[in-house]
Design a protein around this motif. Structure first.
Motif, PDB file in Angstrom:
ATOM      1  N   LEU A 468      -4.993 -13.090   0.788  1.00 22.93           N
ATOM      2  CA  LEU A 468      -3.758 -13.493   1.430  1.00 22.93           C
ATOM      3  C   LEU A 468      -4.098 -14.920   2.450  1.00 22.93           C
ATOM      4  O   LEU A 468      -5.132 -15.236   3.008  1.00 22.93           O
ATOM      5  CB  LEU A 468      -3.411 -12.656   2.561  1.00 22.93           C
ATOM      6  N   PRO A 469      -3.123 -16.020   2.482  1.00 20.76           N
ATOM      7  CA  PRO A 469      -1.850 -15.823   2.119  1.00 20.76           C
ATOM      8  C   PRO A 469      -1.352 -16.015   0.761  1.00 20.76           C
ATOM      9  O   PRO A 469      -0.600 -15.812   0.199  1.00 20.76           O
ATOM     10  CB  PRO A 469      -0.969 -16.820   2.950  1.00 20.76           C
ATOM     11  N   PHE A 470      -2.521 -17.042  -0.025  1.00 20.22           N
ATOM     12  CA  PHE A 470      -2.358 -17.497  -1.275  1.00 20.22           C
ATOM     13  C   PHE A 470      -3.860 -17.047  -2.007  1.00 20.22           C
ATOM     14  O   PHE A 470      -4.884 -17.598  -1.866  1.00 20.22           O
ATOM     15  CB  PHE A 470      -2.111 -18.810  -1.460  1.00 20.22           C
ATOM     16  N   ARG A 475     -11.118 -16.849  -5.115  1.00 23.43           N
ATOM     17  CA  ARG A 475     -10.937 -15.730  -4.126  1.00 23.43           C
ATOM     18  C   ARG A 475     -10.895 -14.412  -4.795  1.00 23.43           C
ATOM     19  O   ARG A 475     -11.431 -13.446  -4.210  1.00 23.43           O
ATOM     20  CB  ARG A 475      -9.829 -16.163  -3.287  1.00 23.43           C
ATOM     21  N   MET A 476     -10.222 -14.298  -5.946  1.00 27.55           N
ATOM     22  CA  MET A 476     -10.117 -13.048  -6.654  1.00 27.55           C
ATOM     23  C   MET A 476     -11.362 -12.608  -7.079  1.00 27.55           C
ATOM     24  O   MET A 476     -11.826 -11.379  -6.977  1.00 27.55           O
ATOM     25  CB  MET A 476      -9.060 -13.081  -7.822  1.00 27.55           C
ATOM     26  N   TRP A 477     -12.159 -13.689  -7.730  1.00 29.28           N
ATOM     27  CA  TRP A 477     -13.681 -13.142  -8.250  1.00 29.28           C
ATOM     28  C   TRP A 477     -14.434 -12.775  -7.183  1.00 29.28           C
ATOM     29  O   TRP A 477     -15.134 -11.801  -7.093  1.00 29.28           O
ATOM     30  CB  TRP A 477     -14.131 -14.468  -8.940  1.00 29.28           C
ATOM     31  N   VAL A 478     -14.596 -13.402  -5.868  1.00 28.19           N
ATOM     32  CA  VAL A 478     -15.276 -12.951  -4.707  1.00 28.19           C
ATOM     33  C   VAL A 478     -14.759 -11.616  -4.232  1.00 28.19           C
ATOM     34  O   VAL A 478     -15.597 -10.608  -3.836  1.00 28.19           O
ATOM     35  CB  VAL A 478     -14.956 -14.086  -3.530  1.00 28.19           C
ATOM     36  N   GLY A 479     -13.527 -11.622  -4.294  1.00 31.81           N
ATOM     37  CA  GLY A 479     -12.987 -10.037  -3.874  1.00 31.81           C
ATOM     38  C   GLY A 479     -13.492  -8.828  -4.946  1.00 31.81           C
ATOM     39  O   GLY A 479     -13.812  -7.930  -4.286  1.00 31.81           O
ATOM     40  N   ALA A 480     -13.491  -9.181  -6.158  1.00 32.73           N
ATOM     41  CA  ALA A 480     -14.059  -8.269  -7.101  1.00 32.73           C
ATOM     42  C   ALA A 480     -15.460  -8.027  -6.845  1.00 32.73           C
ATOM     43  O   ALA A 480     -16.052  -6.842  -6.994  1.00 32.73           O
ATOM     44  CB  ALA A 480     -13.692  -8.724  -8.573  1.00 32.73           C
ATOM     45  N   ARG A 481     -16.230  -9.043  -6.333  1.00 29.02           N
ATOM     46  CA  ARG A 481     -17.650  -9.011  -6.283  1.00 29.02           C
ATOM     47  C   ARG A 481     -18.087  -8.219  -4.880  1.00 29.02           C
ATOM     48  O   ARG A 481     -18.821  -7.425  -4.776  1.00 29.02           O
ATOM     49  CB  ARG A 481     -18.440 -10.167  -6.202  1.00 29.02           C
ATOM     50  N   LEU A 482     -17.070  -8.327  -3.931  1.00 26.46           N
ATOM     51  CA  LEU A 482     -17.000  -7.696  -2.655  1.00 26.46           C
ATOM     52  C   LEU A 482     -17.012  -6.224  -2.922  1.00 26.46           C
ATOM     53  O   LEU A 482     -17.905  -5.402  -2.270  1.00 26.46           O
ATOM     54  CB  LEU A 482     -16.044  -8.204  -1.759  1.00 26.46           C
ATOM     55  N   ILE A 483     -16.127  -5.683  -3.791  1.00 25.72           N
ATOM     56  CA  ILE A 483     -15.808  -4.131  -3.909  1.00 25.72           C
ATOM     57  C   ILE A 483     -17.288  -3.652  -4.743  1.00 25.72           C
ATOM     58  O   ILE A 483     -17.519  -2.727  -4.721  1.00 25.72           O
ATOM     59  CB  ILE A 483     -14.507  -3.983  -4.931  1.00 25.72           C
TER      60      ILE A 483
END
Length: 518
Positions: A468-470, A475-483
Motif C-alpha cells: 500500500l498504497p501502490f 515490493r511484491m517480491w519483497v513481500g513474498a520473501r517476507l512470508i
C-alpha cells in the motif's frame, strides 16, 4: 609328676584359649576399622531403593531444584537435595519472573520468597525503535492486584527458597558435587557424589530428578541434547536513574540485536546487551567498554545514556552465553530431567523461570496420587505424560523467545528488515494486536495456536504495508520473501518443539496412562 603335668596342661590350654580370644577380638576390631575407613571413603546411604530412607534425590538447588524440593517435601516425600554450592549465587540472569510465573509461584506456596528482597513489580514493556516508543501492558484486569511481573536479584530469591525447603523435616539439603548417576540394569538407582572435603558418597532413592542447570554434566544420559549458543548477554547494573516508563521492562530494538532493561531493586536496573555470536569483545583490555560506549550507548533513550556510561566506567561488566536447547527426552526408569538441564530458550524474553515453575506444578500433580515410587519402569511410562502436559506453556514461551529474538535482530536481508519493522508497527496498533502477543509472552495465555496466528498476522501486516498504497513488482517480491522468511523462522522452532505435542496433544497415548498400581 602326673599331677604337675595335668596342672601345666590345664594352664597351657587356658593360655592358648585366652590368646585365641584376644586375637579374634583384634581381628574383629581391624575389620571394623577397615569397614569404617571404607565407609568414610565411600558411604552407601542405603543398600537398596526399597529400604531407602529417601524417596526423591534432587540434583541442584537453583530455582527449579529448590522449588521442587519444597513442593515434594510439602507433599510428604523424603527428599535429599545435593547442590554443588549452597552459598548465595550472583548471576546476571534469573532475575525476572513473568506474571504467569508468579501465578505458578503462588500455586506452589512460594510467593513469600520474593518478599523482603526488594523485588520490583513490573506491569509490561516499553518498546523503542528509531526514536519511537510504545507501551505494552500486561492484560492483568482479570487477576488479583498482586499479580504482575517481578524483577529482583537472583541470589536472595534462591536463598529464600532454599531456606524454606530446609525448614521441612523431611527435606535434607547437602553441599556436594554429583559425579554420576548410579545405574543398574537400565534403571537409575541414585547418585554418586563428593562432598566439599572430597569424600565420596552414594545416595539411593526411588526417583532421581536432575535439575543442575544449563551446564549440566548429567543430561547426556537422560536426553538427546543439542545445545546452541546464538549470542551472549553483556550485563551491567545501572544505579539511581529513572526508566522512561516506570515499572516496565524496556526493550530497545537496536543494531545489531536487542537491548533489555528492567528493575531489580528500588535503586538498580539490570541492562542486558545482546552481542550476536559466541565471542564477545574482551573485557580486560578495554575493548568491551569501547564497544558499549561507541556502538550501544548512542542507540539508547537519552534518559538512560548517562547512567549507562557511568555503569561502564565502574567496570563491573559481566557476560553470559545465551543457550537454546529444545526438550528431547530419553525416558529412563528412575530418573527425570527438569529446568535448564532439560530445556532452554533464548533469555531475551525472561521466560526461563516461568517454564521451570510450570513444569514443577505439572510434575507435582502427576506424583501426588502415588504413595510408592519404587516401581521404576511403570513410573517411567506414567511420567511420559509430563512431556506433553508441559507443552502448552513451555512451547509458547520457548517458540516466542526464539522467534522474537530472530525478528528483532538486524539482518542484511531486506525481507527480514521489513519483518522487524512490521513487528514493531503491529505492536504499536494497541488493543488485541498488543495484548495478544504480550499475554503469550507473559505466560498468561499459553496457547501455541494463538502464537502462530499473531506471528503470521505480523507477516501479513508487513506485506500489506509494502503493497500500500501502490504495489510494485519489487515490493511484491519483497513481500513474498517476507512470508518465506517468517516461515523460515517459525517452522524450524515448531518442529524442534514437536508439532504433535504443540497442536495435537489429544492424539498422544501417554496422556491417557493411569498411575501405576500401588
Amino acid at each position: 609328676m602326673l599331677m604337675t603335668m595335668v596342672v601345666c596342661t590345664f594352664f597351657a590350654s587356658m593360655l592358648g584359649f585366652l590368646l585365641c580370644v584376644l586375637r579374634r577380638r583384634d581381628y574383629g576390631n581391624a575389620i571394623a576399622k577397615e569397614k569404617e575407613k571404607l565407609k568414610g571413603k565411600y558411604h552407601d546411604s542405603e543398600e537398596c531403593v526399597e529400604g531407602s530412607s529417601t524417596d526423591v534425590i534432587i540434583v541442584g538447588a537453583g530455582v527449579a531444584g529448590a522449588a521442587l524440593a519444597h513442593t515434594l517435601g510439602k507433599d510428604g516425600r523424603r527428599v535429599h537435595v545435593i547442590e554443588r554450592d549452597l552459598t548465595e549465587p550472583n548471576r546476571i540472569v534469573g532475575e525476572y519472573l513473568q506474571p504467569g510465573g508468579y501465578l505458578k509461584l503462588v500455586e506452589l506456596g512460594l510467593q513469600d520468597c520474593i518478599d523482603e528482597i526488594d523485588a520490583q513489580r513490573v506491569f509490561g514493556y516499553a518498546l523503542f525503535k528509531d526514536g519511537k516508543s510504545t507501551k505494552l501492558s500486561y492484560p492483568l484486569e482479570q487477576f488479583h492486584s498482586d499479580v504482575a511481573g517481578r524483577g529482583f536479584h537472583n541470589g536472595p530469591f534462591i536463598q529464600r527458597m532454599r531456606a524454606k525447603a530446609a525448614t521441612l523435616p523431611n527435606v535434607q539439603l547437602e553441599q556436594g558435587t554429583v559425579t554420576s548417576l548410579l545405574e543398574e540394569n537400565g534403571t537409575i538407582k541414585g547418585v554418586q557424589y563428593k562432598t566439599k572435603d572430597g569424600q565420596a558418597f552414594k545416595s539411593h532413592a526411588a526417583l532421581t530428578i536432575v535439575c543442575d542447570g544449563c551446564s549440566s554434566n548429567l543430561r547426556r544420559t537422560l536426553c538427546k541434547s543439542q545445545v546452541e549458543v546464538h549470542s551472549c548477554f553483556v550485563g551491567l547494573v545501572l544505579e539511581n536513574c529513572e526508566l522512561p516508563f516506570a515499572n516496565h521492562g524496556h526493550v530497545i530494538i537496536a543494531d545489531p540485536s536487542p537491548i533489555v532493561f528492567y528493575p531489580i531493586s528500588s535503586t538498580e536496573f539490570r541492562c542486558l546487551v545482546d552481542v550476536p555470536g559466541q565471542k564477545v569483545p574482551p573485557i580486560a583490555n578495554g575493548e568491551m567498554a569501547k564497544y558499549l560506549k561507541n556502538v550501544v550507548a548512542p542507540q539508547l533513550p537519552p534518559q538512560l545514556h548517562d547512567a549507562f556510561i557511568s555503569a561502564i566506567d565502574k567496570g563491573n561488566i559481566r557476560t553470559m552465553p545465551n543457550r537454546s536447547m529444545p526438550a528431547n527426552p530419553q525416558p529412563t526408569p528412575g530418573a527425570l530431567l527438569i529446568g535448564d538441564a532439560f530445556n532452554m530458550r533464548h533469555a531475551f524474553t525472561g521466560g526461563g523461570m516461568t517454564v521451570a515453575l510450570s513444569d514443577i506444578v505439572v510434575l507435582r500433580d502427576l506424583l501426588k496420587p502415588l504413595r510408592d515410587l519404587n516401581d521404576a519402569p511403570s513410573l517411567c511410562k506414567y511420567l511420559e505424560s509430563f512431556y506433553t502436559l508441559r507443552k502448552p506453556i513451555a512451547c509458547t514461551i520457548n517458540t516466542l523467545a526464539e522467534a522474537l529474538y530472530k525478528v528483532f535482530s538486524d539482518s542484511p536481508d531486506q525481507a527480514r528488515k521489513e519483518m522487524r519493522q512490521a513487528c514493531f508497527d503491529y505492536l504499536c496498533l494497541g488493543g488485541v494486536f498488543s495484548t495478544g502477543p504480550v499475554a503469550l509472552l507473559s505466560g498468561l495465555n499459553p496457547r501455541p495456536l494463538s502464537l502462530l496466528f499473531h506471528f503470521f498476522a505480523v507477516a501479513i501486516y508487513g506485506v500489506g504495508s509494502l503493497l500500500l498504497p501502490f504495489p510494485s513488482p519489487k515490493r511484491m517480491w519483497v513481500g513474498a520473501r517476507l512470508i518465506w522468511s517468517a516461515s523460515g523462522i517459525i517452522f524450524p522452532i515448531i518442529k524442534a518443539e514437536g508439532v504433535r505435542q504443540m497442536f495435537f496433544p489429544a492424539i498422544i497415548a501417554a496422556l491417557y496412562r493411569a498411575p501405576p498400581a500401588e
